[in-house]
Design an enzyme around this catalytic site. Structure first.
Site, short mmCIF file in Angstrom:
data_model
loop_
_atom_site.label_atom_id
_atom_site.label_comp_id
_atom_site.label_asym_id
_atom_site.label_seq_id
_atom_site.Cartn_x
_atom_site.Cartn_y
_atom_site.Cartn_z
N ASP A 13 0.80 -1.22 0.00
CA ASP A 13 0.00 0.00 0.00
C ASP A 13 0.84 1.28 0.00
O ASP A 13 0.45 2.30 0.58
CB ASP A 13 -0.98 0.01 1.19
CG ASP A 13 -1.85 -1.23 1.20
OD1 ASP A 13 -2.26 -1.67 0.12
OD2 ASP A 13 -2.09 -1.77 2.30
N GLY A 40 -4.53 -4.45 -3.66
CA GLY A 40 -5.55 -3.42 -3.85
C GLY A 40 -4.83 -2.17 -4.28
O GLY A 40 -4.12 -1.57 -3.49
N HIS A 41 -4.94 -1.83 -5.55
CA HIS A 41 -4.25 -0.65 -6.07
C HIS A 41 -5.29 0.39 -6.48
O HIS A 41 -6.11 0.12 -7.35
CB HIS A 41 -3.37 -1.02 -7.27
CG HIS A 41 -2.31 -2.04 -6.94
ND1 HIS A 41 -1.52 -2.61 -7.89
CD2 HIS A 41 -1.92 -2.58 -5.77
CE1 HIS A 41 -0.68 -3.46 -7.31
NE2 HIS A 41 -0.90 -3.47 -6.02
N GLN A 250 1.82 -6.23 -3.46
CA GLN A 250 2.38 -6.26 -2.10
C GLN A 250 3.67 -5.44 -1.99
O GLN A 250 4.08 -4.82 -2.96
CB GLN A 250 2.65 -7.70 -1.61
CG GLN A 250 1.41 -8.53 -1.34
CD GLN A 250 0.76 -9.10 -2.58
OE1 GLN A 250 1.39 -9.77 -3.37
NE2 GLN A 250 -0.51 -8.83 -2.75
P1 GDP Z 1 -0.78 0.27 -3.58
O1 GDP Z 1 -1.39 -1.00 -3.11
O2 GDP Z 1 0.68 0.33 -3.31
O3 GDP Z 1 -1.09 0.60 -5.02
O4 GDP Z 1 -1.42 1.43 -2.69
P2 GDP Z 1 -2.99 1.60 -2.35
O5 GDP Z 1 -3.69 2.02 -3.59
O6 GDP Z 1 -3.49 0.43 -1.62
O7 GDP Z 1 -2.92 2.76 -1.28
C1 GDP Z 1 -2.48 4.04 -1.58
C2 GDP Z 1 -3.65 5.04 -1.36
O8 GDP Z 1 -3.14 6.35 -1.27
C3 GDP Z 1 -4.64 5.07 -2.50
O9 GDP Z 1 -5.92 5.29 -1.97
C4 GDP Z 1 -4.20 6.26 -3.34
O10 GDP Z 1 -5.26 6.86 -4.06
C5 GDP Z 1 -3.70 7.19 -2.27
N1 GDP Z 1 -2.59 8.07 -2.64
C6 GDP Z 1 -1.63 7.87 -3.58
N2 GDP Z 1 -0.72 8.84 -3.53
C7 GDP Z 1 -1.10 9.69 -2.55
C8 GDP Z 1 -0.55 10.89 -2.00
O11 GDP Z 1 0.51 11.36 -2.36
N3 GDP Z 1 -1.25 11.47 -0.99
C9 GDP Z 1 -2.42 10.98 -0.52
N4 GDP Z 1 -3.04 11.63 0.46
N5 GDP Z 1 -2.96 9.84 -0.99
C10 GDP Z 1 -2.30 9.20 -1.99
P1 IMO Z 2 -0.91 -4.23 -2.20
O1 IMO Z 2 -0.54 -4.76 -3.56
C1 IMO Z 2 -0.92 -4.71 2.14
C2 IMO Z 2 -0.85 -8.81 3.66
C3 IMO Z 2 -2.06 -9.34 4.41
C4 IMO Z 2 -1.38 -10.30 5.37
C5 IMO Z 2 -0.26 -10.90 4.53
C6 IMO Z 2 -0.61 -12.25 3.90
O2 IMO Z 2 -2.20 -3.49 -2.18
O3 IMO Z 2 0.24 -3.49 -1.60
P2 IMO Z 2 -2.21 -12.94 1.88
O4 IMO Z 2 -3.67 -12.73 1.69
O5 IMO Z 2 -1.36 -12.36 0.83
O6 IMO Z 2 -1.87 -14.39 2.15
O7 IMO Z 2 -1.89 -12.18 3.27
O8 IMO Z 2 -0.01 -9.96 3.49
N1 IMO Z 2 -1.12 -8.29 2.31
C7 IMO Z 2 -1.09 -6.99 1.99
N2 IMO Z 2 -0.92 -5.90 2.77
N3 IMO Z 2 -1.07 -4.57 0.80
C8 IMO Z 2 -1.20 -5.65 0.01
O9 IMO Z 2 -1.21 -5.56 -1.36
C9 IMO Z 2 -1.27 -6.92 0.59
N4 IMO Z 2 -1.43 -8.18 0.12
C10 IMO Z 2 -1.32 -9.00 1.17
O10 IMO Z 2 -2.73 -8.30 5.08
O11 IMO Z 2 -0.77 -9.59 6.43
MG MG Z 3 -2.87 -1.63 -1.79
#
Ligand code: GDP
Ligand code: IMO
Ligand code: MG
Length: 454
Positions: A13, A40-41, A250
């Site tokens: 994340d 979850g992106h 991840q």
């Molecule tokens: P990923 O799994 O690495 O792609 O990250 P996620 O999408 O799960 O989480 C990142 C969250 O931060 C998302 O809801 C983005 O829309 C949001 N986001 C991305 N860049 C920024 C930023 O610079 N500032 C803020 N406040 N939110 C951001």
């Molecule tokens: P993105 O791509 C954050 C974590 C789960 C758990 C561990 C193992 O959005 O960065 P799993 O279901 O993979 O067997 O769970 O990994 N986990 C993540 N945490 N972002 C993710 O993906 C994750 N995918 C798995 O919460 O601790």
């Molecule tokens: Mg994510």
């Protein structure tokens, strides 16, 4: 020819999705090489928000080819659901999206198996419940694994699934708490326990091979236009000097080999996964970007030395609220803490990143004093290396360096010179501690809220 890899350097994340989306314009193909629907992106594009889980982020730009490569584990209903969701939102999805015939299939018994191992067990990981671990375990075990290409041959599929489903049904019954309870109650054989459970109510832990074959062959038919040999496709693309962008799911600290084992996921989320997970040799990579957020988060269980457990009015909760730190897949509140330079120095080295994208800097705007963890105290000794064994990391106390906050909103900053001096100092200090240049600073979810540092 550009082959770029985008990896997260923390526990996921880090906002990899936003960086991948920013870079898609400079590439022809986006490849997911690990994980599954546990990712979850979130991408914000011209005011619209897209949440992608199994599909590569490139899919929201139909002129880009998006590849789900062999290293991914695919739950077909989720694949079809995500494609349908995008089409409903007006995003055309067709031949631009391809799936490897060698990617492994997640079946409902994988979800059931995971649920049983996570329920009340002392070994629970706090997974996303998407069947990821059991499916990769079957892949490595070889006996009970099915690959996407096999869904296209119903007779063969039936032959494969017959013994697998029988085996899984036995396994699930043995794992079920009810079965174990009856087994104890009756003092009899495990089988007598099963019979009691099944007689009392329909058994959610029993799968019918005919039903599964029908269901999964139908998924195969629906997915047929997308299924291909993606390794060959990518090598062909390399020959034609196409530009390929690799999108990690991840974060590196969740990598099954290099992360905080056993509190990790079941695939290689580091750049190491590119080679095995796509068939593209690592030496083809020309640019490796490490994505970090300005603080740390973690979802699920496992050690987190810099975690802020400072209550409802504390900084941890403030970061969670401001950064909207709730899991995209499960909705769980993410655990929040200070930036850990020890952990990230390690993951930057494992991936040998060329540069850093520093995300969510705006989230720290309200914090008056910011801490960076620069070392750990372990059994009275000061260390600056990262122990990846969870039971050792659990004993580490963070040692902090304090930096002043900047106290102003950053969301409209577009150039480095727009950043207040204390924010620039924070960015420079992270770069110095990690010994890598920060080339991108992000100050909001939108594409426009991005600063390119020269
Ligand atoms: P990923 O799994 O690495 O792609 O990250 P996620 O999408 O799960 O989480 C990142 C969250 O931060 C998302 O809801 C983005 O829309 C949001 N986001 C991305 N860049 C920024 C930023 O610079 N500032 C803020 N406040 N939110 C951001
Ligand atoms: P993105 O791509 C954050 C974590 C789960 C758990 C561990 C193992 O959005 O960065 P799993 O279901 O993979 O067997 O769970 O990994 N986990 C993540 N945490 N972002 C993710 O993906 C994750 N995918 C798995 O919460 O601790
Ligand atoms: Mg994510």
């Amino acid at each position: 020819m550009a082959c770029t890899s985008v990896v997260g350097l923390q526990w996921g994340d880090e906002a990899k999705g936003k960086i991948v989306d920013l870079l898609t314009d400079h590439h022809d193909i986006v490849v997911r090489y690990n994980g599954g629907a546990n990712a979850g992106h979130t991408v914000v594009c011209e005011g619209r928000t897209f949440k992608l889980s199994l599909l590569p982020t490139g899919v929201i730009r139909p002129h880009i080819r998006s590849v789900i490569a062999n290293g991914v584990v695919v739950y077909p209903p989720r694949f079809l659901e995500e494609v349908a969701g995008l089409r409903k939102a007006g995003v055309p999805v067709g031949e631009n999206l391809v799936v490897s015939d060698h990617a492994h299939v997640i079946f409902p018994y994988h979800l059931a198996e995971e649920q049983l191992s996570e329920q009340g067990s002392s070994g629970a990981i706090g997974t996303t419940g998407r069947g990821i671990g059991p499916s990769y375990a079957d892949k490595a075990g070889r006996i009970a694994a099915v690959r996407i290409g096999e869904l296209l041959q119903p007779e063969h599929l039936r032959e494969r699934l017959e013994p697998i489903v029988a085996r899984k049904n036995r396994l699930l019954r043995a794992l079920s708490p009810e079965a174990q309870k009856f087994d104890l109650d009756l003092g009899g054989s495990l089988l007598s326990g099963m019979v009691r459970v099944r007689a009392a109510q329909p058994d959610p832990l029993h799968f019918d091979v005919d039903d599964l074959c029908r269901e999964y062959a139908a998924y195969g038919e629906q997915m047929r236009p997308h299924i291909t040999d993606t390794t060959q496709l990518l090598h062909e693309a390399l020959r034609h000097k196409k530009r390929i962008l690799f999108e990690a799911a991840q974060g590196s600290l969740l990598d099954v080999d290099h992360g905080t084992y056993p509190y990790v996921t079941s695939s290689n989320s580091t750049v190491a996964g590119v080679w095995t997970g796509s068939g593209v040799p690592a030496r083809r990579l020309t640019r490796i970007i490490g994505v970090i957020k300005a603080y740390s988060t973690r979802v699920g269980r496992g050690p987190f030395p810099t975690e802020l457990n400072d209550g409802k009015e504390g900084i941890g909760e403030r970061i969670r609220r401001t950064g909207r730190e709730y899991g995209t897949v499960t909705g769980r509140p993410r655990r929040c803490g200070w930036f850990d330079a020890v952990a990230v120095r390690y993951s930057a080295a494992i991936n040998d990143v060329d540069e850093l994208a520093l995300m969510l800097l705006d989230v720290l705007s309200e914090v008056s004093e910011i801490m960076i963890c620069t070392g750990y105290r372990l059994k009275g000794e000061l260390i600056d290396t990262f122990p990846t064994d969870a039971y050792v990391l659990e004993q580490c106390e963070p040692v902090y360096e304090k930096l002043p906050g900047w106290g102003t909103d950053l969301s409209t900053a577009r150039r480095v010179s727009d950043l207040p001096a204390h924010a620039r100092r924070y960015v420079d200090r992270l770069s110095e501690l990690l010994q890598r240049p920060v080339t991108i600073v992000s100050v909001g979810p939108d594409r426009s809220q991005t600063i390119q540092c020269s």
